[in-house]
Scaffold this motif. Structure first.
Motif, PDB file in Angstrom:
ATOM      1  N   UNK A 174       0.840  -1.196   0.000  1.00 51.86           N
ATOM      2  CA  UNK A 174       0.000   0.000   0.000  1.00 51.86           C
ATOM      3  C   UNK A 174       0.876   1.247   0.000  1.00 51.86           C
ATOM      4  N   UNK A 175       0.700   2.055  -1.022  1.00 45.93           N
ATOM      5  CA  UNK A 175       1.521   3.251  -1.207  1.00 45.93           C
ATOM      6  C   UNK A 175       0.693   4.348  -1.870  1.00 45.93           C
ATOM      7  N   UNK A 176       1.053   5.580  -1.616  1.00 49.49           N
ATOM      8  CA  UNK A 176       0.511   6.730  -2.327  1.00 49.49           C
ATOM      9  C   UNK A 176       1.649   7.707  -2.569  1.00 49.49           C
ATOM     10  N   UNK A 177       1.792   8.146  -3.812  1.00 50.66           N
ATOM     11  CA  UNK A 177       2.795   9.150  -4.144  1.00 50.66           C
ATOM     12  C   UNK A 177       2.100  10.282  -4.896  1.00 50.66           C
ATOM     13  N   UNK A 178       2.704  11.455  -4.858  1.00 49.95           N
ATOM     14  CA  UNK A 178       2.105  12.625  -5.491  1.00 49.95           C
ATOM     15  C   UNK A 178       3.131  13.379  -6.322  1.00 49.95           C
ATOM     16  N   UNK A 236      -0.841   8.858  -7.418  1.00 49.33           N
ATOM     17  CA  UNK A 236      -0.800   7.454  -7.825  1.00 49.33           C
ATOM     18  C   UNK A 236      -0.830   6.620  -6.554  1.00 49.33           C
ATOM     19  N   UNK A 237      -1.666   5.591  -6.532  1.00 50.04           N
ATOM     20  CA  UNK A 237      -1.817   4.814  -5.304  1.00 50.04           C
ATOM     21  C   UNK A 237      -2.145   3.361  -5.601  1.00 50.04           C
ATOM     22  N   UNK A 238      -1.823   2.515  -4.627  1.00 48.59           N
ATOM     23  CA  UNK A 238      -2.215   1.117  -4.656  1.00 48.59           C
ATOM     24  C   UNK A 238      -2.440   0.665  -3.217  1.00 48.59           C
ATOM     25  N   UNK A 239      -3.297  -0.320  -3.050  1.00 48.54           N
ATOM     26  CA  UNK A 239      -3.604  -0.881  -1.734  1.00 48.54           C
ATOM     27  C   UNK A 239      -3.476  -2.391  -1.793  1.00 48.54           C
ATOM     28  N   UNK A 240      -2.938  -2.971  -0.743  1.00 46.41           N
ATOM     29  CA  UNK A 240      -2.917  -4.429  -0.636  1.00 46.41           C
ATOM     30  C   UNK A 240      -1.570  -5.053  -0.899  1.00 46.41           C
ATOM     31  N   UNK A 241      -1.609  -6.364  -1.096  1.00 48.50           N
ATOM     32  CA  UNK A 241      -0.392  -7.155  -1.284  1.00 48.50           C
ATOM     33  C   UNK A 241       0.312  -6.791  -2.586  1.00 48.50           C
ATOM     34  N   UNK A 242       1.628  -6.894  -2.565  1.00 47.04           N
ATOM     35  CA  UNK A 242       2.443  -6.610  -3.747  1.00 47.04           C
ATOM     36  C   UNK A 242       1.996  -7.477  -4.920  1.00 47.04           C
ATOM     37  N   UNK A 243       1.855  -6.847  -6.049  1.00 47.09           N
ATOM     38  CA  UNK A 243       1.471  -7.558  -7.257  1.00 47.09           C
ATOM     39  C   UNK A 243       0.004  -7.908  -7.348  1.00 47.09           C
ATOM     40  N   UNK A 289      -2.780  -5.620  -5.839  1.00 44.78           N
ATOM     41  CA  UNK A 289      -3.688  -4.479  -5.784  1.00 44.78           C
ATOM     42  C   UNK A 289      -3.700  -3.669  -7.064  1.00 44.78           C
ATOM     43  N   UNK A 290      -4.877  -3.165  -7.430  1.00 44.40           N
ATOM     44  CA  UNK A 290      -4.985  -2.276  -8.572  1.00 44.40           C
ATOM     45  C   UNK A 290      -4.222  -0.986  -8.296  1.00 44.40           C
ATOM     46  N   UNK A 301      -9.823  15.900 -12.912  1.00 47.63           N
ATOM     47  CA  UNK A 301      -9.750  16.078 -14.362  1.00 47.63           C
ATOM     48  C   UNK A 301      -9.608  14.745 -15.087  1.00 47.63           C
ATOM     49  N   UNK A 302      -8.950  13.802 -14.432  1.00 44.57           N
ATOM     50  CA  UNK A 302      -8.740  12.487 -15.028  1.00 44.57           C
ATOM     51  C   UNK A 302      -8.569  11.486 -13.903  1.00 44.57           C
ATOM     52  N   UNK A 303      -9.156  10.299 -14.077  1.00 46.33           N
ATOM     53  CA  UNK A 303      -9.022   9.241 -13.088  1.00 46.33           C
ATOM     54  C   UNK A 303      -9.136   7.899 -13.801  1.00 46.33           C
ATOM     55  N   UNK A 304      -8.259   6.983 -13.442  1.00 45.99           N
ATOM     56  CA  UNK A 304      -8.283   5.653 -14.051  1.00 45.99           C
ATOM     57  C   UNK A 304      -7.654   4.654 -13.086  1.00 45.99           C
ATOM     58  N   UNK A 305      -8.045   3.398 -13.212  1.00 48.93           N
ATOM     59  CA  UNK A 305      -7.489   2.317 -12.403  1.00 48.93           C
ATOM     60  C   UNK A 305      -6.961   1.243 -13.346  1.00 48.93           C
ATOM     61  N   UNK A 306      -5.788   0.716 -13.003  1.00 47.66           N
ATOM     62  CA  UNK A 306      -5.109  -0.269 -13.841  1.00 47.66           C
ATOM     63  C   UNK A 306      -4.739  -1.486 -13.003  1.00 47.66           C
ATOM     64  N   UNK A 307      -4.724  -2.646 -13.630  1.00 48.36           N
ATOM     65  CA  UNK A 307      -4.199  -3.853 -12.987  1.00 48.36           C
ATOM     66  C   UNK A 307      -2.680  -3.832 -13.106  1.00 48.36           C
TER      67      UNK A 307
END
Length: 188
Positions: A38-42, A53-60, A62-63, A76-82
């Motif tokens: 789980x990380x968040x960077x700006x 940019x953020x992800x939650x959960x176990x490595x590899x 989390x979306x 203005x823009x938002x998207x989620x990636x695997x």
């Protein structure tokens, strides 16, 4: 009960206890192998857009989400990636690797420029002429609009949005909104 049956029963009980303890330890150690990433960077794009940019959960597992907001805090823009679909995110095994990948994604791999740098789309051609690595305009962006945008020399940010491509967003000069113009492929 015979001596043999009593011995099997006792050893079977012992075996069952050993398997229960070992199985529990294996299960716990298996959970320990999956580090929490789980990380968040700006960052800031084009001097005015707050990027997270953020992800939650176990490595590899989390979306990975990307959110770009204007100076008023409106998205203005938002998207989620695997992680398996996004270049630079497969195979990460630690929180440190994830933080590094997220930071690289929205800083070092995000390219600022202007729309005049987009490949030309000649009259009568099926699309922009980008050579070996095609550029695919967004749905609804025809040749006339595309060339008008190129001539306006709008501020633009392109960022990795797949395994082999980057999405280019243009800043609308009238209202500051970010608008997708298309996807540039790259070797991947």
């Amino acid at each position: 009960m015979s001596f043999f049956n009593a011995r099997v029963l006792r050893s079977g009980g012992l075996l069952c206890a050993v398997l229960t303890i070992c199985g529990s330890q294996l299960f716990q150690s298996g959970n320990a192998l999956a580090e929490d990433c789980s990380q968040t960077v700006e960052a800031v794009w084009l001097d005015v857009y707050a990027v997270k940019a953020a992800t939650q959960g176990d490595c590899g597992q989390g979306d990975i989400s990307l959110t770009v907001s204007n100076s008023d805090g409106d998205i203005e823009f938002s998207e989620t990636y695997g992680p398996e679909d996004l270049f630079g995110f497969y195979g990460l095994a630690s929180a440190e690797e994830m933080r590094f990948a997220l930071t690289d994604w929205i800083t070092n791999y995000a390219q600022e420029g202007t729309s005049s740098k987009l490949p030309p789309w000649p009259q009568g051609a099926d699309g922009p002429q980008a050579g070996e690595f095609p550029f695919y305009p967004e749905d609804g962006v025809g040749q006339e609009l595309y060339e008008a945008v190129r001539a306006q020399d709008r501020r633009m940010i392109c960022f990795i949005q797949g395994s082999e491509s980057q999405l280019c967003l243009l800043q609308n000069p009238e209202n500051g909104a970010l608008e997708a113009v298309g996807v540039q492929t790259f070797p991947g």
